[in-house]
Motif scaffolding. Structure first.
Motif, PDB file in Angstrom:
ATOM      1  N   PRO A 221      91.222 -56.155  14.299  1.00 31.58           N
ATOM      2  CA  PRO A 221      90.548 -55.633  13.099  1.00 31.58           C
ATOM      3  C   PRO A 221      90.287 -54.131  13.160  1.00 31.58           C
ATOM      4  CG  PRO A 221      89.040 -56.969  14.420  1.00 31.58           C
ATOM      5  CD  PRO A 221      90.403 -57.177  14.981  1.00 31.58           C
ATOM      6  N   LEU A 222      90.044 -53.594  14.365  1.00 35.71           N
ATOM      7  CA  LEU A 222      89.828 -52.153  14.485  1.00 35.71           C
ATOM      8  C   LEU A 222      91.107 -51.394  14.141  1.00 35.71           C
ATOM      9  CD1 LEU A 222      87.696 -51.994  17.761  1.00 35.71           C
ATOM     10  CD2 LEU A 222      86.897 -51.779  15.401  1.00 35.71           C
ATOM     11  N   PHE A 223      92.224 -51.848  14.713  1.00 30.15           N
ATOM     12  CA  PHE A 223      93.504 -51.247  14.356  1.00 30.15           C
ATOM     13  C   PHE A 223      93.798 -51.454  12.876  1.00 30.15           C
ATOM     14  CE2 PHE A 223      95.321 -51.723  18.926  1.00 30.15           C
ATOM     15  CZ  PHE A 223      94.737 -50.514  19.287  1.00 30.15           C
ATOM     16  N   GLY A 224      93.414 -52.620  12.349  1.00 35.61           N
ATOM     17  CA  GLY A 224      93.692 -52.929  10.950  1.00 35.61           C
ATOM     18  C   GLY A 224      93.032 -51.962   9.991  1.00 35.61           C
ATOM     19  N   VAL A 225      91.782 -51.618  10.243  1.00 34.97           N
ATOM     20  CA  VAL A 225      91.094 -50.666   9.367  1.00 34.97           C
ATOM     21  C   VAL A 225      91.745 -49.295   9.457  1.00 34.97           C
ATOM     22  CG1 VAL A 225      88.914 -49.469   8.939  1.00 34.97           C
ATOM     23  CG2 VAL A 225      88.902 -51.915   9.457  1.00 34.97           C
ATOM     24  N   GLN A 226      92.103 -48.889  10.674  1.00 39.49           N
ATOM     25  CA  GLN A 226      92.772 -47.596  10.848  1.00 39.49           C
ATOM     26  C   GLN A 226      94.118 -47.578  10.124  1.00 39.49           C
ATOM     27  OE1 GLN A 226      92.785 -46.930  15.131  1.00 39.49           O
ATOM     28  NE2 GLN A 226      90.641 -47.541  15.224  1.00 39.49           N
ATOM     29  N   LEU A 227      94.833 -48.680  10.183  1.00 39.26           N
ATOM     30  CA  LEU A 227      96.113 -48.772   9.485  1.00 39.26           C
ATOM     31  C   LEU A 227      95.925 -48.809   7.974  1.00 39.26           C
ATOM     32  CD1 LEU A 227      97.854 -51.349  11.850  1.00 39.26           C
ATOM     33  CD2 LEU A 227      98.427 -48.920  11.609  1.00 39.26           C
ATOM     34  N   PHE A 228      94.822 -49.403   7.503  1.00 38.88           N
ATOM     35  CA  PHE A 228      94.504 -49.382   6.072  1.00 38.88           C
ATOM     36  C   PHE A 228      94.335 -47.950   5.587  1.00 38.88           C
ATOM     37  CE2 PHE A 228      90.949 -48.839   3.079  1.00 38.88           C
ATOM     38  CZ  PHE A 228      91.483 -49.423   1.943  1.00 38.88           C
ATOM     39  N   VAL A 229      93.581 -47.166   6.352  1.00 37.50           N
ATOM     40  CA  VAL A 229      93.375 -45.766   5.977  1.00 37.50           C
ATOM     41  C   VAL A 229      94.713 -45.035   5.936  1.00 37.50           C
ATOM     42  CG1 VAL A 229      92.308 -43.586   6.662  1.00 37.50           C
ATOM     43  CG2 VAL A 229      91.016 -45.731   6.859  1.00 37.50           C
ATOM     44  N   TYR A 230      95.540 -45.254   6.946  1.00 38.18           N
ATOM     45  CA  TYR A 230      96.850 -44.599   6.967  1.00 38.18           C
ATOM     46  C   TYR A 230      97.717 -45.072   5.799  1.00 38.18           C
ATOM     47  CZ  TYR A 230     101.514 -43.202   8.369  1.00 38.18           C
ATOM     48  OH  TYR A 230     102.771 -42.665   8.378  1.00 38.18           O
ATOM     49  N   SER A 231      97.655 -46.358   5.444  1.00 38.13           N
ATOM     50  CA  SER A 231      98.475 -46.898   4.363  1.00 38.13           C
ATOM     51  C   SER A 231      98.154 -46.270   3.018  1.00 38.13           C
ATOM     52  CB  SER A 231      98.296 -48.425   4.271  1.00 38.13           C
ATOM     53  OG  SER A 231      98.778 -49.067   5.429  1.00 38.13           O
ATOM     54  N   LEU A 232      96.962 -45.709   2.868  1.00 41.80           N
ATOM     55  CA  LEU A 232      96.619 -45.034   1.619  1.00 41.80           C
ATOM     56  C   LEU A 232      97.515 -43.838   1.368  1.00 41.80           C
ATOM     57  CD1 LEU A 232      92.704 -45.136   1.783  1.00 41.80           C
ATOM     58  CD2 LEU A 232      94.217 -46.590   0.416  1.00 41.80           C
ATOM     59  N   THR A 233      98.115 -43.292   2.435  1.00 43.63           N
ATOM     60  CA  THR A 233      99.026 -42.161   2.254  1.00 43.63           C
ATOM     61  C   THR A 233     100.285 -42.581   1.507  1.00 43.63           C
ATOM     62  OG1 THR A 233     100.178 -42.513   4.372  1.00 43.63           O
ATOM     63  CG2 THR A 233      98.198 -41.165   4.410  1.00 43.63           C
ATOM     64  N   GLU A 234     100.632 -43.846   1.579  1.00 37.63           N
ATOM     65  CA  GLU A 234     101.809 -44.362   0.880  1.00 37.63           C
ATOM     66  C   GLU A 234     101.456 -44.940  -0.471  1.00 37.63           C
ATOM     67  OE1 GLU A 234     105.057 -47.970   1.414  1.00 37.63           O
ATOM     68  OE2 GLU A 234     104.153 -47.081   3.204  1.00 37.63           O
ATOM     69  N   VAL A 235     100.231 -45.448  -0.603  1.00 39.52           N
ATOM     70  CA  VAL A 235      99.844 -46.188  -1.803  1.00 39.52           C
ATOM     71  C   VAL A 235      99.054 -45.329  -2.790  1.00 39.52           C
ATOM     72  CG1 VAL A 235      98.505 -48.150  -2.649  1.00 39.52           C
ATOM     73  CG2 VAL A 235      99.846 -48.361  -0.543  1.00 39.52           C
ATOM     74  N   ALA A 236      97.967 -44.733  -2.315  1.00 40.47           N
ATOM     75  CA  ALA A 236      97.095 -43.976  -3.209  1.00 40.47           C
ATOM     76  C   ALA A 236      97.562 -42.543  -3.417  1.00 40.47           C
ATOM     77  CB  ALA A 236      95.656 -43.982  -2.675  1.00 40.47           C
TER      78      ALA A 236
END
Length: 402
Positions: A221-236
């Motif tokens: 889950p810790l990696f997951g949140v960090q990856l969520f933040v990074y994924s915003l660079t592709e999505v948002a």
């Protein structure tokens, strides 16, 4: 065979040919990674806007929850190479289905198939990398994999903007062709590693072996949140670029800035940071990504977006290969596919959350809320990850002694 040591960055010189083959195939594949970054613009060209866009993006994210889970099991059950071929060929076929889809729901179904099939490949490829190198070299093997992603993306960012201006059908054709070419590389160049039948049967074929690993369950889950933040660079990020009144070519240029920075700096950063404890580097880089993503909320021009991209790109350079390497080192030999499936599923969950929750917060609440959330969540989980440093080092020392 690996490249000549005279032309190979020092961080990667002792990696075996299997790693270099996956690296080369990844470059080929990512040269055609064009449809997803420009999907928002493609949908708008087909008259799909507003809430209907979120259905297609949500389906794309949902596929990233299915593919890794299936891919991890198949990688341990039927093998790494067959799993990669199933995913690559299936995703290529789904690209054509998306382009030809007549309506929103058929587009959503095709998007689901693209991401599900495409994300089946990663657990098998990551497990194959773990099979090929020892624990000391895994971070560098995964960093080389990421370097290949960005070499392909550096070209694809510029190429995608140009092709989109000529006609979106070109994006789909190049995407599908690159996947089929990677499948050919897998068929010709990769060999399936030998595994003992008794090891394949150990702990069954499901994910129980991962769920019983308490340290893995803390890290995911810790990696997951960090990856969520990074994924915003592709999505948002493309949404922000669009709302600033800028063209799709600007987003393509931002993607190229990111990729060129990573291509230029990552080999040196991997070598420079090799002696620093991995979780210290991971935490610092993740915090830098969170700051860079949050800066997107202050941008409204090409210059502003460039600054934000530079900041989070530096964070990406710093963390390259660490999370995947740490998680690979936790896996028993017979369960590497499933551990990588769990890690890739976390990636999928992060992208799904970005495509659904992230887009919803951006459009239905306020963009500022999303950027502040990214900053707080990214820095908090970076700090929390650092607290597990001693436990991970103790686990690694125990595994080496065994």
């Amino acid at each position: 065979m690996p490249p000549s040591t005279r032309t190979t960055p020092s961080a990667f010189r002792d990696l075996p040919s299997v790693v270099w083959t996956i690296f080369a195939g990844t470059i080929v594949n990512r040269l055609g990674y064009l449809v997803t970054p420009f999907l928002v613009f493609f949908l708008a060209s087909r008259g799909v806007t507003g809430g209907d866009t979120s259905y297609v993006l949500g389906a794309l994210g949902a596929g990233n929850l299915i593919g890794p889970a299936v891919g991890g099991v198949l990688a341990d059950r039927i093998g790494r190479r067959p799993t990669m071929l199933i995913g690559l060929i299936g995703a290529a076929a789904a690209q054509g289905a998306l382009f030809l889809a007549p309506g929103v729901w058929t587009m959503a179904a095709a998007a689901l198939l693209i991401s599900a099939a495409g994300s089946t490949v990663s657990p098998a490829a990551f497990a194959l990398l773990a099979d090929a190198v020892d624990s000391e070299r895994r971070r560098r093997a995964y960093a080389l994999f990421g370097w290949g992603v960005n070499i392909g993306t550096a070209v694809a960012g510029v190429l995608g903007g140009y092709l989109a201006a000529q006609g979106y059908w070109l994006l789909f054709a190049v995407d599908a062709g690159s996947m089929l070419l990677y499948a050919l590389v897998v068929t010709v160049r990769l060999k399936e590693p030998k595994r003992e039948a008794s090891q394949q049967r150990k702990d069954g074929i499901g994910y129980g072996v991962v769920f019983r690993d308490r340290l893995a369950l803390l890290l995911l889950p810790l990696f997951g949140v960090q990856l969520f933040v990074y994924s915003l660079t592709e999505v948002a990020l493309p949404l922000a670029v669009r709302d600033s009144g800028l063209s799709p070519a600007v987003y393509g240029a931002m993607a190229a800035v990111n990729a060129v920075m990573v291509v230029a700096l990552q080999p040196f950063a991997t070598a420079w940071l090799a002696r620093v404890p991995q979780l210290v580097v991971q935490s610092a880089g993740s915090a830098l990504i969170a700051v860079g993503v949050a800066l997107t909320g202050l941008a409204d021009s090409v210059a502003g977006y460039t600054v934000s991209v530079v900041v989070w790109s530096l964070g990406e350079v710093v963390v390259a290969g660490i999370a995947a390497g740490v998680f690979a080192n936790l896996a028993p030999e017979h369960a590497r596919g499933r551990y990588q499936g769990a890690f890739s599923w976390t990636w999928g969950m992060a992208r799904f959350a970005a495509l659904t929750l992230g887009v919803t917060v951006y459009t239905a609440v306020t963009p500022a809320t999303l950027w502040w959330t990214a900053l707080v969540a990214g820095t908090a989980t970076a700090a929390a990850t650092l607290t597990l440093k001693t436990r991970i080092e103790r686990r690694a020392a125990h595994d080496l002694a065994a």
